[in-house]
Scaffold this active site. Structure first.
Site, PDB file in Angstrom:
ATOM      1  N   GLU A 397       0.804  -1.222   0.000  1.00 13.75           N
ATOM      2  CA  GLU A 397       0.000   0.000   0.000  1.00 13.75           C
ATOM      3  C   GLU A 397       0.837   1.273   0.000  1.00 13.75           C
ATOM      4  O   GLU A 397       0.488   2.269  -0.641  1.00 13.75           O
ATOM      5  CB  GLU A 397      -0.949  -0.010   1.205  1.00 13.75           C
ATOM      6  N   PHE A 420      -9.309  -3.155   1.717  1.00 13.25           N
ATOM      7  CA  PHE A 420     -10.137  -2.824   2.881  1.00 13.25           C
ATOM      8  C   PHE A 420      -9.526  -1.571   3.502  1.00 13.25           C
ATOM      9  O   PHE A 420      -8.294  -1.412   3.518  1.00 13.25           O
ATOM     10  CB  PHE A 420     -10.152  -3.959   3.908  1.00 13.25           C
ATOM     11  N   PHE A 423      -6.446  -1.728   5.750  1.00 10.55           N
ATOM     12  CA  PHE A 423      -5.099  -1.948   5.240  1.00 10.55           C
ATOM     13  C   PHE A 423      -4.350  -0.642   4.963  1.00 10.55           C
ATOM     14  O   PHE A 423      -3.156  -0.655   4.670  1.00 10.55           O
ATOM     15  CB  PHE A 423      -5.141  -2.793   3.966  1.00 10.55           C
ATOM     16  N   HIS A 464     -10.950  -6.133   9.207  1.00  9.19           N
ATOM     17  CA  HIS A 464     -11.667  -5.866   7.959  1.00  9.19           C
ATOM     18  C   HIS A 464     -12.928  -5.041   8.206  1.00  9.19           C
ATOM     19  O   HIS A 464     -13.795  -4.973   7.332  1.00  9.19           O
ATOM     20  CB  HIS A 464     -12.069  -7.191   7.278  1.00  9.19           C
TER      21      HIS A 464
END
Length: 658
Positions: A397, A420, A423, A464
């Site tokens: 990311e 999600f 993250f 999540h």
């Protein structure tokens, strides 16, 4: 030290010497100013000039270079006036950052230089994005990015090299291996014999050279850059050198054995090249003295002129304004026709329309290409727009957010999907320190949208299901939107993509397939920063956003006797203070509802603002209804008890009874 001039004429070699000598003499002046107390800090690159100068001369003038804080030679070789640089170092209004950032923490499109931030590693990903823009635009360009041997231990180093290798990006990753990360020697930084040994793990070429040999640096980078312009691919280049001063002057050098200084002093890049030019008959002592006298005089004049430059004038309104790239949204009103769509499909349609409108828009995220994304929002997009613009990314990311900023710097727009919202924590630094601060620091836009599938209700557990909007609402420079309905999901997404500032776009995954409503056809935008009143009443007002809107609607449907105003904020940064104030005046009782945890949730900011600005209109304390101050449990029974909805009825009753 062996110098091979190849086909270089005398004038070229003499120019190289001047280019080397100039930053050394500037640094020597800075050290004097430091001892005189006229400046407060300096990061010295003495002994490393050949890398900065040689590499910059090897690159084309319109190719981007991303240097570090010991690379004065990059800036001087690109012919940035010393007066301007000195104004930057002194925090003058005429510096590149108007006094807002230090030393080389700035960028300049005029000279195609993108400076670092103090975290060192994140700029590597920006180079990826810059190079990707060139590849997509079919421009035969190379990008050069610097890092130190210490920063190769950061995750950002790994992520950026991996992305560049997977995507065949024309980036030269130049490691200045000067032996020490502040006081930590290389044997405590890594175990491989040479840093280029890491290249094989990324499937890229690794080259090690003498970083103190100006001709070797110039020739090597000239060759690499010429090759990767034609055949795009990354190269890892390790330049062996030594730092002859401290990490910065205050840290000293007592931790370095004297024999190392003695050894590397003999390898000084300037004195060695000077000796070589004398043997070639290009230099003589008289010419050296003449050049030094000329440079010293010019340096003295520029330095003193910079000291006389204007100090910044503190203007609160200007400071706030400059957090964002100038942009006035022109709302595109929807047409009269509409179609029933799911929340998910409204987002998908918004992305598709944006891709059609902006040929320079790139989508990036894990599994978003042929697979269509974890939630199938980009299903079929590669058939329409190709894998160049709809890009599967490695699981990294930080690098992808950084690449988004690099794309923006080089003329593109980017939408980055977090699989999600949870993250995003591993891309946090790029968002809050690069995206958010870039315009304030040096006036460059960050045209990046980060999509954030968020929220609970699906039994997905602690990693999540988090509502993490409050991580970002306190960060100046970001805009935050959070639609509750399909029509707003489409309109706010298109508005966010139009916006040249970084936007964090929250989309509630529980609503993806559970909520359908009429969505206007065609292209339109929803105003960022404007709340909407969904119902009007006199007893109290509920101020909320996201899934909280639907909890409130369900409650009011089940309790028709409750005469309430319902406000959907839609945007959390900037948020609609005018509508909130009018609502407080009209009702006198305020309940703030959100899915996030209670402590330090965004509702606390709204409550505090109402207390400061609207206290006289209140008939009761502002009350908050939020989720428990725990992580989010997976079990449905526990999750239902965790969520704010479980306490909504009792909180409303408490407020009405006050």
């Amino acid at each position: 030290m062996y110098f091979n001039r190849r086909d270089k004429d005398d004038q070229f070699l003499l120019n190289l010497y001047k280019r080397l000598l100039y930053p050394r003499m500037v640094e020597e002046k800075m050290l004097k100013l430091l001892r005189q107390g006229r400046i407060g800090k300096w990061f010295s690159g003495i002994g490393q000039e050949a890398i900065a100068v040689g590499s910059t001369l090897a690159m084309q003038n319109d190719e981007y270079i991303l240097p570090m804080h010991r690379n004065l030679g990059v800036f001087t070789t690109r012919d940035i006036p010393l007066k301007k640089l000195m104004a930057q170092w002194q925090g003058k209004v005429t510096g590149f950052t108007k006094g807002r950032d230090r030393s080389f923490h700035f960028g300049t499109q005029d000279y195609k230089i993108i400076g670092m931030i103090s975290h060192l590693g994140p700029q590597l990903a920006l180079a990826d994005g810059i190079a990707l823009a060139d590849v997509l635009a079919e421009q035969p360009k190379a990008t050069l990015v610097f890092t130190g041997e210490g920063a190769t231990s950061e995750g950002d180093f790994h992520e950026a090299l991996n992305v560049a290798a997977v995507w065949n990006l024309p980036v030269i990753f130049l490691i200045e291996n000067n032996g020490y990360g502040l006081s930590t020697p290389t044997q405590e930084q890594y175990r491989c014999k040479n840093l280029i040994d890491k290249a094989i793990g990324y499937g890229m070429e690794g080259i090690q050279i003498d970083g103190n040999n100006i001709l070797e640096v110039f020739d090597t980078i000239s060759l690499i850059s010429a090759e990767i312009r034609k055949d795009p691919r990354p190269v890892l280049l390790e330049c062996l050198t030594f730092r002859m001063r401290g990490h910065e002057e205050a840290s000293g050098t007592k931790y370095v054995p004297q024999e190392l200084f003695d050894q590397w002093e003999k390898k000084d890049p300037i004195s060695n090249f000077e000796t070589y030019l004398m043997t070639e008959g290009i230099l003589n002592p008289e010419l050296v003295n003449e050049l030094k006298t000329q440079l010293k005089k010019a340096i003295e004049l520029d330095v003193e002129a910079a000291f006389k430059e204007e100090e910044p004038h503190a203007d609160v309104n200007q400071e706030l304004k400059d957090m964002y790239y100038p942009f006035e949204q022109e709302v595109v009103e929807p047409g009269t026709s509409s179609t029933e769509k799911r929340y998910l499909d409204a987002i998908s349609e918004g992305l598709e329309l944006a891709m059609l409108k902006y040929p320079n828009l790139v989508l990036m995220g894990q599994d978003i290409a042929d697979y269509g994304g974890a939630f199938k929002i980009t299903d079929g997009f590669t058939d329409k727009f190709g894998k160049g613009r709809v890009r599967n990314t490695p699981i990294c990311e930080s690098a992808i957010v950084g690449a988004g900023l690099g794309l923006s710097i080089n003329g593109f727009k980017a939408v980055v999907e977090m699989q999600f919202a949870d993250f995003v924590s591993v891309g946090f630094n790029q968002i809050v320190n690069n995206l958010a601060k870039t315009h304030y620091r040096w006036g460059e836009k960050a045209d990046v949208v980060v999509r954030m599938p968020t929220g609970a209700g699906t039994g997905a557990g602690p990693f999540h299901s988090q509502s993490n909007e409050a991580w970002f609402t306190k960060t100046p420079g970001l805009k935050i939107v959070y639609p509750a309905f399909p029509a707003d999901a489409k309109g706010l997404l298109l508005a966010a993509i139009e916006e040249p500032n970084p936007v964090i776009y929250f989309e509630h995954k529980y609503l993806y397939r559970s909520l359908s409503a009429a969505v206007p056809d065609g292209y339109y935008t929803t105003e960022i920063g404007k709340a909407v009143e969904l119902s009007s009443g006199n007893q109290l007002a509920i101020i909320t956003y996201g899934l909280g809107v639907h909890w409130a609607l369900d409650y009011l449907k089940e309790h028709p006797e409750c005469d309430a105003t319902l406000i959907d904020l839609r945007t959390l940064q900037p948020w609609d203070k005018a509508t909130v104030e009018a609502t407080v005046k009209a009702t006198g009782r305020i309940l703030i509802l959100h899915e996030d945890t209670l402590t330090n949730g965004f509702g606390a900011e709204i409550a505090a603002w109402i207390g400061e600005h609207c206290f006289q209109y209140l008939d009761a304390p502002v009350m908050r209804c939020a989720s428990l101050d725990t992580a989010i449990p997976m079990n449905k029974i526990l999750e239902d008890d965790f969520l704010a909805k479980a306490r909504l009825a009792e909180t409303i009753e408490k407020l009405l009874k006050y």
